[in-house]
Design an enzyme around this catalytic site. Structure first.
Site, PDB file in Angstrom:
ATOM      1  N   CYS A  98      -6.388  27.490  18.811  1.00  0.00           N
ATOM      2  CA  CYS A  98      -6.536  26.069  19.133  1.00  0.00           C
ATOM      3  C   CYS A  98      -7.824  25.840  19.912  1.00  0.00           C
ATOM      4  O   CYS A  98      -8.903  26.009  19.384  1.00  0.00           O
ATOM      5  CB  CYS A  98      -5.302  25.556  19.874  1.00  0.00           C
ATOM      6  SG  CYS A  98      -5.250  23.764  19.952  1.00  0.00           S
ATOM      7  N   HIS A 232      -0.652  27.199  16.469  1.00  0.00           N
ATOM      8  CA  HIS A 232      -0.246  28.046  17.595  1.00  0.00           C
ATOM      9  C   HIS A 232       0.794  29.078  17.180  1.00  0.00           C
ATOM     10  O   HIS A 232       1.990  28.835  17.341  1.00  0.00           O
ATOM     11  CB  HIS A 232       0.348  27.177  18.701  1.00  0.00           C
ATOM     12  CG  HIS A 232      -0.637  26.348  19.441  1.00  0.00           C
ATOM     13  ND1 HIS A 232      -1.292  26.798  20.562  1.00  0.00           N
ATOM     14  CD2 HIS A 232      -1.097  25.097  19.213  1.00  0.00           C
ATOM     15  CE1 HIS A 232      -2.103  25.850  21.011  1.00  0.00           C
ATOM     16  NE2 HIS A 232      -2.010  24.812  20.204  1.00  0.00           N
ATOM     17  N   GLU A 234       1.568  31.692  18.766  1.00  0.00           N
ATOM     18  CA  GLU A 234       2.296  32.153  19.962  1.00  0.00           C
ATOM     19  C   GLU A 234       3.459  31.223  20.283  1.00  0.00           C
ATOM     20  O   GLU A 234       4.368  31.607  21.011  1.00  0.00           O
ATOM     21  CB  GLU A 234       1.330  32.278  21.158  1.00  0.00           C
ATOM     22  CG  GLU A 234       1.041  31.007  21.951  1.00  0.00           C
ATOM     23  CD  GLU A 234       0.121  30.024  21.220  1.00  0.00           C
ATOM     24  OE1 GLU A 234      -0.284  30.308  20.074  1.00  0.00           O
ATOM     25  OE2 GLU A 234      -0.185  28.969  21.801  1.00  0.00           O
TER      26      GLU A 234
END
Lengths: 273, 1013
Positions: A98, A232, A234
């Site tokens: 990002c 994202h 994660e």
């Protein structure tokens, strides 16, 4: 020399805000993760040399003013240029997620070149919708890409959370070259289509949330070590963070789809550094 | 500073195949959406005025490396881009340049200056930057005036606009704002305010000084300065013995403001009830109905760590971690500048979390807004913004504040009523987390200051912005309200400070901390001084945004992004090193003492000395009168409709702003940063069905969670505020139950927003409004006790009235009830969407004929005349909590597929929303509901808003186990989730309602689509 537990430096400071969860996923993947403030590298209190993996997490570094990623990119490009150059040219993996992707693009590390000249050739600009959004998308990965982070991946569901995620390379020839060098790692696809279906024709909003050129979500450098993407991974480290997990029945394994990227990065460091 | 030249840099996006000027396009789209004005094309130019000693080469390099994105933008230095006939051919018809007024926070400019300093440290350090945005228009309809266009693009309270009209543009005369230099401020020595004057004069001093103190309070101050002991002491201290300095009077006004001291809630109230004949006295609503129930519950539970006295309430979440929560309102600033007002609201409440105990980390935000109707076409008093503009601005401010701070916005609500046209209500809440104990063994929710600790001010500098925020919010809003009360936040400066202070806490360096919010240093240091029994600060060392501020201004300024920290002298070097690493301003401004005084100097000169006791306890108690006379309302006119017609009524309800999908607005909040959001604002197969409450799992990989929910139902206040509060609390609990909250560990926050409730010339109906407050508090007491739900923090905003152009608009009495609770295992959390065809649908809870002030009644009163009268929902809290417990147990056993609460629009809207989540219809039979209440009719069954009801679905194979689990509670089987596109509601043989899911969804999504995409 093989490293059992690679050390991951997770950059922090100046409005980076996904540092804590990014550290957590590297730990889950078997690395030893440490938050490193950019200024610790500038002052020499810490050195990138001590680490095997560098992660530039998401956030709003410097408030996205003057274009997302530009000001933090400049700190890296001007204040610790040598360290960054040495890290990348010594064959260590780097990931930017990002805002971290925006940083790597604005500082010219992505899509980058063999010389690591740190000159910007692509950009991430305002979504065509004109606004920031948090929504889940489906990514499809390019199996021909040299990217060490995405080995064996086909598709992944992940959230995007950005207002400036439209990936552009205005020079059409250059863009074509990135395709030919398989530097385009992942693209937005319509999940109702079969794999593989990534294509150049625009995928309709909101499946492609930002009108990126040729639906590009993430790219790597020519070596495949440096990888950046807008969504994202994660944020999908466990199934209970999925967008529709309550509809998906009983689970025996709760590991989320996004972890594969971090497993790959850590495995690469373990086997090659 | 020397007169370095101002370089003008202009940057514009390149418009190439696949690339557009998105900023310009956004303006074009918004004018079309909000005003039906079709403009052919809008482009934008970002301008930087750079006052710095740069060489020509440095200027060009910085243009390439800093100001311009070389790939997608075109930039020039010291030329006018509009003279570039390649870039802009033909030239624009209208050009409007917007810049900030002098002294207003310009975040991009500060970022640019920082970026310049990275490149050229010397030039940057000596420099200053200001930004502008220029909009260029082509193809503007003839009847659109340039001035009107400019008014849509800027807020004159904080911004300037320079217009190149059609005539100017034809002559190539382009707008060029000057550098926003602030005129120098004249430093003023502290003045002495003579209080030996008449009562009228005392009131005049308060009014003209914006002190917001009443006569009794002014007299209390006067009496203090008549005290011979005080006079003798002041003589010794070198202060004027018989009168306060302006610094002292200002400090008292901030500390004693309604905003800080909650005078109405602390008042002695003589209450009469004409219905029951009650005639009684209440000594502080706060102590009687909010604190006492919590204290009583605290005797029975072991997890209430810190309630009411700190910046937020703290509960023990588990053995290792505690959670805290606080909600605030920022109504007055949001009325004047929706963007800045709302942004400072959210970043301000984040600081309340950071200032709790020794510092908690903010991990989740909640945002609840009350606006005028977005499609309002009626009259708007001059000086107020249209509600759609307020809504856009507030939303943008909270979006920027939350997203840039890296805190997910996980829960919220939007409520619409025309009485919010004057003051919108902007509730911002934040949840924080902290370890129960620090490495040095101290409990992190307990502040540990000692005399001798050094007082640091960290974060931003002090400016003339934000002066009188606390007192300003304690009076009504008028045309004359000061622009100095409006500020823009700087989330990145604050984020750096959060990072730094959490590290300082973990290193054991922080002894005490609090935020600089209302009242600035006067409140933050003044409050903390109570803990050690004194403090002394030197205002001359406080870093200023602009030289020349007078001592009283420095003391009370509410300039943003500041925290006050107490540090032991031996830790100061470490503290300052951390500040330097994070590039955070940190200045030692004084020290804690046990002298008994709050002592303020400006260099060597003492400018204030106030006994701590007088400062905090000298405020006289208000005495007020309340009288309850039940209001009267006509009944609604119910139309005669068939099943299709009833479907159309449902479609109408779904499209009402209060019910309609808020997806466009909520999606632009990051609700997932930190990687913890388990139940999100959206769920369902298409990610568009509304969630009831948020579930977060803040420790990565750990399945223990927390639930965050809210309830707000101001409509019922028109009939009875008791019902309004009962419904709000029940809604918050019900929402939390829907996701599987642990009913044995939940806590609440009460945020009251009331119209002025003190009888005066301006408020002749004050007695009634105060009676409404009394009834509201009694409901809070009753329901919280029944639900074992302690209030741990709260706030009241008691002057939500505006008078503009001679018109007074007051908000309806509104309570936001926010809830934070434990969740044992997030893997058992439940979402609101139906899961699969064939699942069994049940309605839990009793349905009564309760349509008073319902969303349906409001809709019918608009379309068919008639009133909103009828029975407001009654609460049977004991019955509800029993049912909630049974349902929670069934969830733990994995029996529940979906759960959705019935609120605005009742059972039928809940059913439609659960169907949206599965993207499939259903057929249900609600005949059984009529057994609950013999008065119940079809309207009440479908759209009534009885409390304690939850719509659930289960896998059909679990029917027996589920029904056994719910034994003894109202649990009505209604039918099954279908596969088609129809919602069919029958009662036995009779078809009551028939509607097409796609049509319902279209209307539900269209009302607040924000100008899609």
């Amino acid at each position: 020399m093989m490293v059992d537990t690679p050390k991951a430096a997770v950059l922090t400071g100046f409005g980076i805000n996904c540092d804590v969860e990014t550290m957590a996923v590297f730990e889950m993947a078997g690395a030893e993760a440490q938050r490193v403030h950019v200024n610790q590298l500038v002052t020499g209190a810490d050195s990138l040399e001590e680490f095997h993996i560098l992660a530039v997490p998401g956030g709003f570094s410097f408030g996205d003013h003057l274009g997302s990623g530009r000001l933090l990119g400049n700190r890296l490009r001007f204040a610790i240029r040598e360290q960054v150059y040495d890290f990348v040219t010594s064959g260590k993996p780097v990931i930017g997620i990002c805002n971290g992707f925006q940083v790597l693009v604005k500082m010219g590390l992505l899509p980058g070149d063999e010389e690591v000249s740190l000159s910007q050739t692509a950009s991430l600009t305002l979504n065509d919708s004109g606004h920031y959004e948090d929504r889940w998308v489906t990514l499809e990965f390019n199996d021909a890409s040299p990217c060490v982070w995405t080995d064996g991946l086909e598709r992944m569901r992940v959230p995007v959370r950005h207002g400036e995620g439209k990936f552009v390379v205005p020079d059409a020839e250059l863009l074509q070259r990135y395709f030919e060098q398989e530097q385009v790692v992942c693209r937005y696809v319509d999940p109702s289509t079969g794999y593989p279906s990534a294509a150049d024709e625009p995928v309709a909003y909101p499946l492609c949330p930002n009108a990126s050129m040729r639906n590009i979500a993430g790219v790597c450098d020519p070596s495949g070590l440096v990888f950046g993407l807008m969504p994202h991974p994660e944020a999908n480290f466990t199934k209970w963070l999925g967008a529709t997990w309550t509809r998906e029945g009983e689970q025996s394994d709760w590991e989320g789809e996004g972890m594969a990227i971090f497993h790959n990065g850590v495995k690469y460091a373990r086997n090659n550094l | 500073m020397g007169a370095a030249p101002v370089h003008r840099i202009e940057v514009t996006p390149r418009v190439l195949p696949g690339l557009q000027d998105t900023r310009g396009e956004g303006v074009r789209r918004q004018l079309a959406y909000d005003h039906d004005i079709e403009i052919e094309s809008v482009r934008s130019i970002t301008g930087y005025m750079v006052r710095a000693p740069l060489t020509g080469a440095q200027l060009l390099d910085s243009l390439r490396d800093l100001f311009t994105d070389p790939v997608i933008e075109h930039g020039v230095a010291n030329q006018n881009l509009l003279d570039d006939d390649v870039m802009f051919t033909p030239p624009p018809e209208i050009a409007i340049q917007i810049g900030f007024k002098p002294g207003v926070t310009d975040n991009p400019a500060q970022a640019a200056l920082g970026g310049l300093t990275t490149l050229y440290p010397d030039a940057g350090a000596a420099g200053d930057v200001a930004t502008t945005m220029t909009y260029l228009f082509w193809g503007v309809p003839e009847d659109v005036e340039e001035k009107w266009l400019a008014d849509q693009l800027h807020n004159p309270m904080i911004e300037r606009a320079e217009i190149a009209t059609r005539i100017h543009c034809r002559s190539a005369i382009w707008p060029q704002l000057p550098f926003p230099d602030r005129p120098p401020i004249q430093f003023e020595e502290p003045a002495i305010v003579d209080l030996e004057v008449s009562d009228t004069e005392l009131e005049r001093i308060s009014e003209t000084g914006l002190l917001a103190l009443n006569l009794a309070e002014m007299q209390a101050i006067q009496a203090h300065y008549r005290d011979l002991g005080v006079r003798a002491l002041r003589e010794e201290q070198g202060l004027p013995p018989e009168a306060p300095t302006d610094v002292e009077l200002e400090c008292l006004a901030q500390t004693w403001s309604e905003h800080c001291k909650h005078k109405t809630f602390a008042a002695l109230i003589h209450h009469k009830d004409t219905e029951t004949g009650e005639d009684s006295s209440i000594d502080s609503l706060f102590k009687t109905h909010i604190v006492q129930p919590t204290l009583d519950i605290a005797d029975e539970v072991d997890w209430l760590l810190s309630v009411f006295h700190d910046n937020s309430g703290v509960i023990a979440w588990n053995d290792d971690w505690s959670l805290c929560m606080k909600a605030e309102t920022h109504n007055s600033p949001s009325a004047l500048d929706p963007y800045g007002g709302a942004m400072t609201g959210i970043v301000g409440v984040n600081r309340d979390i950071l200032g709790t105990g020794l510092g908690a980390r903010p991990i989740a935000n909640t945002d609840v807004f009350c606006f005028g109707p977005p499609d309002w076409s009626g009259h708007i008093p001059k000086g107020l913004f249209h509600p759609s503009r307020v809504m856009r601005g507030v939303h943008a401010g909270v979006r920027a504040g939350g997203n840039e701070s890296g805190i997910p916005t996980v829960n919220g609500a939007m409520v619409f009523d025309e009485r919010y046209l004057g003051k919108p209500l902007v509730y911002c809440g934040t949840v924080g987390i902290m370890p129960r104990r620090l490495a040095d063994g101290r409990e992190s929710h307990v502040k540990t200051p000692s005399p001798g600790d050094v007082i640091y001010m960290t974060g931003g500098k002090v400016g003339s912005d934000g002066i009188h925020g606390a007192t300003f919010s304690s009076i009504e809003l008028t045309e004359d309200s000061p622009s100095s009360a409006v500020q823009i936040g700087d989330p990145i400066t604050q984020k750096k400070m959060v990072d730094m202070l959490i590290e300082a806490r973990d290193a054991g360096i922080v002894q005490v901390t609090t935020d600089n919010g209302a009242g600035g240093l006067s409140s933050s240091v003044g409050e903390m001084a109570e803990l050690t029994g004194g403090a002394t600060i030197d205002l001359s060392v406080v870093p200023l945004k602009q030289a020349g501020l007078s001592p009283w201004e420095i003391l009370v300024s509410e300039s943003q992004e500041r925290m006050t920290i107490g540090v032991k002298p031996e830790d100061c070097a470490d503290f300052e090193a951390l500040a330097e690493l994070h590039e955070v301003e940190a200045t030692a401004v004084g020290e804690f003492t046990n002298s008994g005084d709050f002592h303020v100097t400006y260099g060597d000169l003492t400018v204030a000395s106030l006994p701590i006791e007088f400062l905090h306890d000298g405020l006289p108690q208000l005495e007020l009168v309340s009288e309850w006379v039940p209001p009267e309302h006509e009944s609604p006119n119910f139309p005669d409709v068939d099943a299709e017609g009833m479907g159309a009524v449902l479609a109408g309800l779904m499209a009402r702003p209060n019910v309609a999908s808020k997806e466009w607005w909520v999606r632009s909040y990051d609700h997932e940063v930190i990687g913890q959001t388990v139940i999100k604002p959206f769920c369902g197969v298409n990610h568009d069905a509304p969630g009831d409450a948020a579930v977060i799992a803040p420790l990565h990989g750990d399945t223990r969670g927390a639930v965050i929910s809210c309830g707000i139902t101001p409509r019922y206040s028109d009939i009875d505020t008791y019902a309004m509060v009962a419904a709000s609390v029940d809604e918050a609990v019900r929402n939390a139950v829907c996701v599987g909250v642990d009913l044995d560990k939940m806590a609440g926050l009460d945020n009251f927003c009331w119209p002025d409730a003190i009888v005066s010339e301006k408020t002749p109906d004050g007695k009634y409004k105060l009676a409404q407050l009394v009834r509201a508090n009694r409901a809070l007491d009753d329901v919280c006790r029944a639900y074992r739900l302690p209030c741990i923090s709260g706030k009241d905003s008691m002057k939500n009235d505006v008078t503009f152009d001679g018109e007074k608009i007051s908000v309806p009495p509104t309570l936001l009830y926010s809830l934070i609770g434990n969740h044992h295992d997030v893997r058992k959390a439940v979402s609101s969407d139906f899961k699969q065809a064939g699942d069994a649908i049940y309605l839990l809870g009793e349905t009564h004929q309760e349509l008073g002030a319902s969303e349906l009644s409001c809709m019918l009163s608009e379309s068919h005349g008639g009133g909103i009268g009828g029975q407001v929902p009654n609460i049977d809290a004991e019955r509800n909590i029993g049912l909630y417990r049974a349902l929670t147990a069934a969830m733990s056993a994995g029996l529940i597929a979906s759960a959705h609460d019935c609120s605005d629009g009742g059972f039928a809207t809940a059913l439609a929303e659960s169907c949206f989540g599965a993207d499939s219809g259903c057929t249900v039979d609600i005949e059984r509901l009529f057994a609950d209440d013999e008065e119940l009719d079809d309207w009440g069954a479908l759209f009534g808003e009885s409390l304690g009801r939850i719509l659930v679905s289960i896998d059909s194979k679990d029917s027996e186990a589920f029904e056994a689990a719910m034994d003894g509670h109202a649990c009505h089987y209604l039918g099954m989730v279908g596969e088609g596109d129809q919602i069919v509601i029958d009662s036995g043989e009779e078809n009551l309602l028939r509607a097409n899911l796609a049509i319902l969804r279209e209307g539900w999504k269209a009302t607040l689509d924000g100008g899609a995409p």
